[in-house]
Write an enzyme that holds these catalytic residues in place. Structure first.
Site, mmCIF file in Angstrom:
data_model
loop_
_atom_site.group_PDB
_atom_site.id
_atom_site.type_symbol
_atom_site.label_atom_id
_atom_site.label_comp_id
_atom_site.label_asym_id
_atom_site.label_seq_id
_atom_site.Cartn_x
_atom_site.Cartn_y
_atom_site.Cartn_z
ATOM 1 N N ASP A 132 0.806 -1.221 0.000
ATOM 2 C CA ASP A 132 0.000 0.000 0.000
ATOM 3 C C ASP A 132 0.843 1.277 0.000
ATOM 4 O OD1 ASP A 132 -2.359 1.525 0.129
ATOM 5 O OD2 ASP A 132 -2.295 1.601 2.314
ATOM 6 N N CYS A 186 -21.732 -10.484 -3.849
ATOM 7 C CA CYS A 186 -22.479 -9.415 -3.176
ATOM 8 C C CYS A 186 -23.984 -9.585 -3.398
ATOM 9 C CB CYS A 186 -22.035 -8.046 -3.687
ATOM 10 S SG CYS A 186 -20.511 -7.438 -2.926
ATOM 11 N N CYS A 189 -27.378 -7.417 -2.128
ATOM 12 C CA CYS A 189 -27.091 -6.647 -0.913
ATOM 13 C C CYS A 189 -26.632 -5.232 -1.251
ATOM 14 C CB CYS A 189 -26.016 -7.361 -0.092
ATOM 15 S SG CYS A 189 -25.510 -6.485 1.395
ATOM 16 N N CYS A 192 -23.815 -1.719 2.512
ATOM 17 C CA CYS A 192 -22.739 -0.733 2.609
ATOM 18 C C CYS A 192 -23.141 0.594 1.972
ATOM 19 C CB CYS A 192 -21.463 -1.273 1.976
ATOM 20 S SG CYS A 192 -21.609 -1.728 0.225
ATOM 21 N N CYS A 196 -23.555 4.169 4.385
ATOM 22 C CA CYS A 196 -22.541 5.223 4.281
ATOM 23 C C CYS A 196 -23.172 6.587 4.567
ATOM 24 C CB CYS A 196 -21.899 5.226 2.895
ATOM 25 S SG CYS A 196 -20.623 6.495 2.715
ATOM 26 N N CYS A 238 -12.691 5.270 8.971
ATOM 27 C CA CYS A 238 -14.085 4.851 9.118
ATOM 28 C C CYS A 238 -14.194 3.385 8.725
ATOM 29 C CB CYS A 238 -15.002 5.704 8.236
ATOM 30 S SG CYS A 238 -16.739 5.217 8.285
ATOM 31 N N CYS A 241 -18.666 0.709 6.413
ATOM 32 C CA CYS A 241 -19.040 -0.173 5.304
ATOM 33 C C CYS A 241 -18.605 -1.610 5.555
ATOM 34 C CB CYS A 241 -18.495 0.348 3.977
ATOM 35 S SG CYS A 241 -16.695 0.445 3.870
ATOM 36 N N CYS A 245 -21.165 -5.125 6.551
ATOM 37 C CA CYS A 245 -21.106 -6.140 5.496
ATOM 38 C C CYS A 245 -21.417 -7.526 6.065
ATOM 39 C CB CYS A 245 -19.719 -6.146 4.865
ATOM 40 S SG CYS A 245 -19.517 -7.412 3.575
#
Length: 324
Positions: A132, A186, A189, A192, A196, A238, A241, A245
């Site tokens: 990252d 997913c 669904c 998330c 938000c 944060c 999300c 899940c």
């Protein structure tokens, strides 16, 4: 078994020994499908003030520009899930990934150990390690290697253990047997998206310039007053999300001692944060991801964020089947 398959098995076994929960392999090629998506996301300004996202566009799409002669991208997942939260409900919250020592330091050490071990067992390998901090589209590579799928919140979701993972890569010139992608689970669904508070998430895309993590970590100027009332009590980052899940019901607590909450972090009250001096901050969080914001930014966030409301997951059923 072919030599590339033998080497692939060795890579995965060594990664598991070093504590990585999952390891997948992709051929080092140009990310053709990602190119137009990234270009569109940047043109719409969804990176906000994160100018580094617009740099090295070509390198983000072709690992061979980062490692000449690269043949394989080894993608790895390292669990950071810690289910505990601040004891005081009015206390500022920080993302779970920042509870302990900076993951760049922890995981990069393991990656170098992995690469050194492979060199000892296989021979000369040219390559680089990434956590990252370089122009690598890590979620795209993890998806190609079958470690999971990119969910509607844009995080990688692993079918066995959810999304509380750091992503890392080895880009090497060793030919390996590549894995393949899995389906998207997913389904219908939208939890998330619905949860938000700043409406940063649309299906499979996040407007980074609207994300609470962006505001509390990346934004250099004062927080926009119209937004702060939506932050709940998030001070740094944060997790909403991910918290909502359904796939994260499969998450397990990490076993990395260096990621455990440091210096009674979860016991801190709002007053503890407000009364902290810069010297104390630097001492307590010397090797913490919180150093990314710095003391002044953190104090400015404290001054502008007042609400203590936090979104909590519910038990509503969701259809967890591959999307058509």
């Amino acid at each position: 078994m072919s030599l590339s398959a033998q080497h692939s098995a060795l890579v995965k076994a060594t990664a598991q020994r070093l504590g990585f929960q999952f390891c997948g392999i992709s051929e080092a090629t140009f990310l053709e499908e990602e190119a137009p998506r990234l270009e569109s996301w940047l043109k719409r300004g969804m990176h906000g003030q994160m100018d580094y996202m617009a740099r090295h566009f070509d390198k983000r799409l072709d690992p061979r520009l980062l490692v000449p002669g690269a043949r394989s991208v080894v993608s790895l997942l390292y669990n950071y899930h810690h289910p505990d939260q601040a004891i005081n409900t009015d206390a500022p919250r920080i993302s779970r990934y920042a509870y302990g020592e900076d993951y760049h330091l922890v995981i990069k050490e393991k990656l170098f150990e992995l690469l050194d071990s492979l060199r000892e067992q296989i021979g000369d390998i040219n390559g680089r390690v990434f956590v990252d901090s370089a122009p690598v589209l890590e979620k795209a590579w993890a998806t190609k290697s079958g470690l999971g799928w990119v969910g509607k919140h844009s995080n990688l979701i692993n079918k066995q253990q959810g999304s509380w993972f750091f992503l890392a890569e080895l880009i090497i010139d060793l030919p390996l047997q590549a894995d393949g992608p899995i389906a998207d689970y997913c389904g219908t669904c939208t939890r998330c998206i619905d949860a938000c508070p700043t409406e940063a998430i649309t299906a499979y895309e996040v407007d980074g310039s609207k994300c609470i993590s962006y505001f509390t970590i990346e934004l250099k100027e004062a927080l926009p007053a119209a937004m702060t009332e939506k932050f709940g009590n998030w001070l740094f980052g944060c997790d909403i999300c991910q918290e909502v899940c359904p796939w994260n019901r499969f998450a397990s607590k990490h076993n990395e001692s260096r990621f455990l909450p440091t210096n009674n972090l979860l016991d801190m009250t709002l007053n503890d944060w407000r009364e902290m001096t810069e010297d104390v901050f630097n001492q307590r969080f010397k090797k913490s991801p919180l150093q990314r914001t710095g003391f002044q930014k953190l104090q400015a966030n404290l001054d502008q964020i007042f609400s203590s409301a936090a979104v909590q997951p519910t038990d509503d059923p969701f259809r967890l089947t591959p999307k058509p």
